[in-house]
Write a protein that holds these residues in place. Structure first.
Motif: not given
Length: 408
Positions: A52-54, A244-253, A373-381
């Motif tokens: 939603v935010f993304s 810029g948008i997702h690295l903070p969330g990646y680190l929280v994960d 992230h919503d589909l897989t729980g990660n950012y690998n792709v």
């Protein structure tokens, strides 16, 4: 002797414009780079998934790019100060609406539509083009580098400030305070008054007939190096918005605190001051397309190294420093190539066209990061896409040159 001396100096009107541009870019981009810090608190409060935010931020970047050529054309015709002032008004309204966005549609309207349009008037394309027109050609890269570095300083200052505001007064009040700061852009816009540089009459070339916007657009879109340059800027947009948008969330994960992501982005902003300024100077001395090839190649190496090393505070901050040096160093080089190809008269519009592809990349980097992230729980792709795109960025700049197509 006088002409030689003038070439080594910035005129007083240009210095005045540089100061105004510096403050405007610092405010505009400083607030904008902090949007990633709102993803977690807003998503938690309203029970949104990351998409939603993304999506709202992705819309912001896409609209920013889509409107940019038209904003640029208006700035070329009516002057930068009026366009920037209107952008400041829209930016302020957008932040105030974003502060009360409890529904996804309102977030799309405020953070997406309104702020996206505002950024097209208060960011690089309009301001760097104004600086580029006023600077002597031999100092154009340096002048653009100085203005670009100011936006990075704003990122360095505003990111920790935004995090402190969110933690102490809440995300909504933080956005209201940001709106008050952004309102300062409106009076600052009147500092953008330096005249366009023109060569002394004794050495000026024979003036060519003025071209219409339609004619210059047709020439640009038929020039293959210009199109390859635009494709390369897609890579930049994808990578910087994803991080810029997702690295903070990646680190929280991965078990890190939100402050680690903030420090990463602040380091990016701090070292981007060095990177953009250095890129501007090097662009006056060396081939800009070759420098861009090095930048995109080094970005890919940095991402691969970061993912291969064990994740720690030191690898996070080191990655922030390296990416900061490479972050927006592409901007003065890319705008400088456009100026060399087509002169400065239509620079804002043509830079806006190139920037549109940057923002298409930004849209996909922001949105697909959240979707992945919503589909897989990660950012690998998306990490893999970023690496492949670095190689693509190196490749396309093989076909870019700085041959002059239209004289000033």
């Amino acid at each position: 002797m006088t002409n030689s001396l003038d070439e080594t100096r910035f005129s007083k009107p240009l210095i005045y414009m540089l100061i105004g541009s510096a403050f405007i870019l610092a405010l505009s981009l400083g607030v904008r780079h902090g949007f990633g810090l709102y993803l977690v608190p807003m998503s938690h409060e309203f029970n949104w998934n990351h998409q939603v935010f993304s999506l709202a931020i992705a819309m912001q970047n896409l609209l920013w790019g889509a409107v940019q050529p038209f904003t640029g054309a208006l700035a070329d015709k009516y002057g930068s100060k009026i366009v920037v002032a209107v952008g400041g008004v829209l930016y302020t309204i957008g932040l105030l609406l974003m502060s009360v966005s409890s529904e996804a549609w309102l977030l799309d309207l405020s953070a997406g539509l309104i702020i996206g349009m505002a950024l097209s008037a208060t960011s690089f394309s309009v301001l760097l083009s104004a600086v580029g027109r006023a600077a002597h050609p031999s100092k154009r890269g340096m002048a653009m580098g100085i203005a670009s570095a100011a936006g990075s300083f704003g990122q360095f200052i505003m990111l920790p400030t935004t995090l402190l505001l969110i933690k102490n007064v809440g995300w909504s009040s933080a956005l209201v305070i940001s709106a008050i700061l952004i309102a300062l852009i409106i009076p600052l816009a009147w500092m953008l008054k330096a005249p366009m540089y023109s060569a002394p009459a004794a050495i000026s070339k024979i003036t060519q007939p003025a071209l219409s916007f339609k004619q210059i657009l047709k020439i640009a879109l038929s020039h293959k190096p210009f199109l390859f340059l635009a494709l390369g800027f897609f890579v930049c947009g994808f990578q910087v918005v994803f991080l810029g948008i997702h690295l903070p969330g990646y680190l929280v994960d991965h078990g890190f605190d939100a402050s680690n992501g903030t420090i990463f982005l602040a380091l990016v902003g701090l070292f981007n001051i060095i990177g953009t300024y250095t890129a501007g100077i090097l662009g006056d001395k060396f081939s800009k397309p070759h420098l861009l090839m090095w930048l995109y190649g080094l970005r890919g190496i940095a991402i691969v190294t970061f993912l291969m090393l064990p994740l720690s505070v030191w690898t996070i901050y080191s990655f922030g420093i390296v990416m900061g040096l490479l972050w927006l160093s592409t901007v003065p080089l890319t705008n400088g190539i456009v100026a060399n190809m087509f002169g400065v008269k239509y620079l804002t519009m043509l830079s806006g066209i190139v920037f549109f592809t940057h923002q298409v990349g930004s849209f996909f980097g922001g949105w697909l990061g959240g979707l992945n992230h919503d589909l897989t729980g990660n950012y690998n792709v998306i990490w893999a896409c970023s690496i492949v795109l670095s190689l693509f960025g190196v490749f396309v700049h093989f076909f870019v040159n700085e041959e002059t197509i239209v004289d000033d």
